[in-house]
Motif scaffolding. Structure first.
Motif, short mmCIF file in Angstrom:
data_model
loop_
_atom_site.label_atom_id
_atom_site.label_comp_id
_atom_site.label_asym_id
_atom_site.label_seq_id
_atom_site.Cartn_x
_atom_site.Cartn_y
_atom_site.Cartn_z
N LEU A 1 0.83 -1.20 0.00
CA LEU A 1 0.00 0.00 0.00
C LEU A 1 0.86 1.26 0.00
CD1 LEU A 1 -2.77 1.35 0.16
CD2 LEU A 1 -2.66 1.09 2.66
N ALA A 2 1.88 1.28 0.86
CA ALA A 2 2.75 2.45 0.94
C ALA A 2 3.50 2.67 -0.35
CB ALA A 2 3.73 2.30 2.11
N MET A 3 4.01 1.61 -0.95
CA MET A 3 4.76 1.75 -2.20
C MET A 3 3.85 2.17 -3.35
SD MET A 3 7.98 1.29 -1.61
CE MET A 3 8.85 0.71 -3.07
N THR A 4 2.61 1.70 -3.36
CA THR A 4 1.66 2.12 -4.38
C THR A 4 1.39 3.62 -4.28
OG1 THR A 4 0.60 -0.05 -4.45
CG2 THR A 4 -0.69 1.81 -5.26
N ARG A 5 1.23 4.11 -3.06
CA ARG A 5 0.98 5.54 -2.87
C ARG A 5 2.19 6.38 -3.29
NH1 ARG A 5 -2.01 5.10 3.08
NH2 ARG A 5 -4.11 4.65 2.26
N LEU A 6 3.37 5.90 -2.97
CA LEU A 6 4.58 6.63 -3.35
C LEU A 6 4.78 6.62 -4.86
CD1 LEU A 6 6.84 5.34 -0.47
CD2 LEU A 6 6.27 7.73 -0.89
N ALA A 7 4.46 5.50 -5.49
CA ALA A 7 4.62 5.40 -6.94
C ALA A 7 3.68 6.34 -7.68
CB ALA A 7 4.38 3.96 -7.39
N ALA A 8 2.58 6.72 -7.05
CA ALA A 8 1.62 7.62 -7.68
C ALA A 8 2.12 9.05 -7.76
CB ALA A 8 0.29 7.58 -6.93
N LEU A 9 3.20 9.36 -7.05
CA LEU A 9 3.77 10.70 -7.05
C LEU A 9 4.83 10.82 -8.14
CD1 LEU A 9 4.18 11.09 -3.18
CD2 LEU A 9 2.30 11.93 -4.61
N ALA A 10 4.92 12.00 -8.74
CA ALA A 10 5.87 12.20 -9.83
C ALA A 10 7.31 12.23 -9.31
CB ALA A 10 5.56 13.51 -10.55
N ASP A 11 8.23 11.78 -10.15
CA ASP A 11 9.67 11.85 -9.88
C ASP A 11 10.07 11.16 -8.58
OD1 ASP A 11 10.53 13.14 -12.21
OD2 ASP A 11 9.93 15.09 -11.43
N VAL A 12 9.42 10.05 -8.30
CA VAL A 12 9.83 9.19 -7.19
C VAL A 12 10.34 7.88 -7.80
CG1 VAL A 12 9.16 7.99 -5.08
CG2 VAL A 12 8.14 10.21 -5.65
N TYR A 13 11.58 7.55 -7.48
CA TYR A 13 12.26 6.39 -8.03
C TYR A 13 12.51 5.39 -6.91
CZ TYR A 13 13.30 9.54 -11.95
OH TYR A 13 13.20 10.42 -13.00
N VAL A 14 12.94 4.18 -7.28
CA VAL A 14 13.23 3.16 -6.29
C VAL A 14 14.47 2.37 -6.71
CG1 VAL A 14 11.67 1.47 -7.37
CG2 VAL A 14 12.25 1.24 -4.94
N LYS A 15 15.29 2.04 -5.73
CA LYS A 15 16.47 1.22 -5.99
C LYS A 15 16.14 -0.25 -5.75
CE LYS A 15 20.06 4.64 -5.07
NZ LYS A 15 21.21 5.04 -4.22
N PHE A 16 16.50 -1.07 -6.74
CA PHE A 16 16.26 -2.51 -6.67
C PHE A 16 17.44 -3.13 -5.94
CE2 PHE A 16 15.66 -6.84 -7.92
CZ PHE A 16 14.31 -6.97 -8.21
N SER A 17 17.34 -3.18 -4.63
CA SER A 17 18.47 -3.63 -3.80
C SER A 17 18.00 -3.92 -2.39
CB SER A 17 19.55 -2.54 -3.74
OG SER A 17 19.03 -1.35 -3.16
N GLY A 18 18.88 -4.51 -1.60
CA GLY A 18 18.71 -4.56 -0.17
C GLY A 18 17.93 -5.71 0.41
N TRP A 19 17.22 -6.48 -0.44
CA TRP A 19 16.38 -7.53 0.13
C TRP A 19 17.23 -8.65 0.74
CZ3 TRP A 19 17.81 -7.75 -4.96
CH2 TRP A 19 18.20 -8.97 -5.47
N GLY A 20 18.40 -8.90 0.18
CA GLY A 20 19.22 -10.02 0.65
C GLY A 20 19.74 -9.84 2.06
#
Length: 311
Positions: free
Chosen positions: A216-235
């Motif tokens: 839910l939080a990531m969906t809300r953040l993705a709805a905002l312009a110029d917000v990016y995400v790094k594909f990392s850190g899960w390990g």
């Protein structure tokens, strides 16, 4: 900080032991790792390592530029964004000086205090003479000296200063429950560029409620312009690097942010608590195996350049 020279062009690199789709040579030449560190553990800004559990023993060491460059070359990764490891303008200054000498460092994400506009301005002035490759600043929630900075209304004024300077704002949260803190900041400075670190710290291995809150939080953040995400850190959460662990989070991120706002990041050497660089990169490529060549090109380099090198 060790700042030895190792400035040769990166070779294409073989893929022995790597899984997942092999980027074609044109894509491989453009791969950018957007989250790597170099450090000497004796430095005062590295004291936080002493607070980490025994599972972090693999990263209680010095990690020099030449050591990092060897890891990147071995995996066929050509370019990188250096990210600060502590809360020190002196560390940021040293990283900027290193970046001036090394062409493959396309930018530095540094640290400045964000507890007040004056602190932010003063810290930016302190690092301004070290070089022109500062592309962003990272805010570290619950790290001293700023403390609970993402919950402090004054951080908005600092974000405005950074945005006016054309700097990207990297946002670090300790776990997914802190993601809602990001929304009012981004909404208050909507013309900024923001990068959520480490997939927003997804709750790998946690219950359905935690999964739902992260989504839910990531969906809300993705709805905002110029917000990016790094594909990392899960390990680092589960101390292993496998595509299966990140599959559900990858699916959600690509459905909401899309490849054009997602960028590859290893989080080396912190990622060594889970796996070595080659295995982390291999797991990432396997997790990205469903992307088209164009989408893969975005995640492995295009998004990074669009975000961090935007004018």
């Amino acid at each position: 900080m060790t700042v030895d020279n190792h400035a040769e062009e990166s070779p294409a690199g073989d893929r022995r032991g790597l899984k997942g789709p092999a980027p074609d040579p044109a894509v491989r030449r453009r791969i950018v790792d957007t989250h790597v560190h170099v450090w000497e553990q004796r430095r005062p800004w590295m004291a936080w390592l002493d607070e980490r559990p025994a599972s972090w023993d693999p990263v209680r060491d010095d990690f020099s530029w030449s050591r990092l460059r060897t890891e990147l070359d071995d995996a066929g990764v050509s370019d990188l964004v250096l990210v600060q490891a502590g809360t020190s303008t002196e560390e940021t200054r040293l990283l900027l000086e290193l970046a001036k000498r090394e062409q493959s460092i396309i930018g530095v994400v540094g640290w400045v205090g964000m507890s007040s506009p004056g602190t932010t301005e003063n810290d930016l002035a302190a690092i301004s003479e070290a070089g022109g490759k500062l592309v962003g600043v990272r805010s570290l929630h619950r790290w001293q000296p700023d403390g609970e900075i993402l919950a402090d209304p004054r951080v908005v004024d600092s974000c405005r200063i950074l945005t006016d300077r054309g700097l990207t704002i990297d946002l670090f949260v300790n776990d997914h429950t802190e993601l809602p803190l990001l929304l009012p900041i981004i909404e208050a400075v909507p013309d900024g560029r923001y990068v959520i670190n480490h997939l927003g710290r997804p709750p790998v291995g946690q219950d359905a409620t935690a999964q739902r809150l992260w989504s839910l939080a990531m969906t809300r953040l993705a709805a905002l312009a110029d917000v990016y995400v790094k594909f990392s850190g899960w390990g680092t959460v589960v101390q292993r690097a496998t595509a299966a662990d990140v599959a559900r989070y990858a699916e959600h991120v690509f459905a909401t942010f899309g490849p054009a706002r997602t960028m590859y990041a290893s989080n080396w050497p912190v990622a060594l608590v889970a796996a070595d660089y080659r295995d982390t990169f291999a797991a990432t490529l396997e997790a990205l195996s469903g992307l088209s060549p164009t989408e893969l090109d975005d995640v492995l380099g295009g998004t990074a350049r669009a975000c961090y090198l935007a004018k």
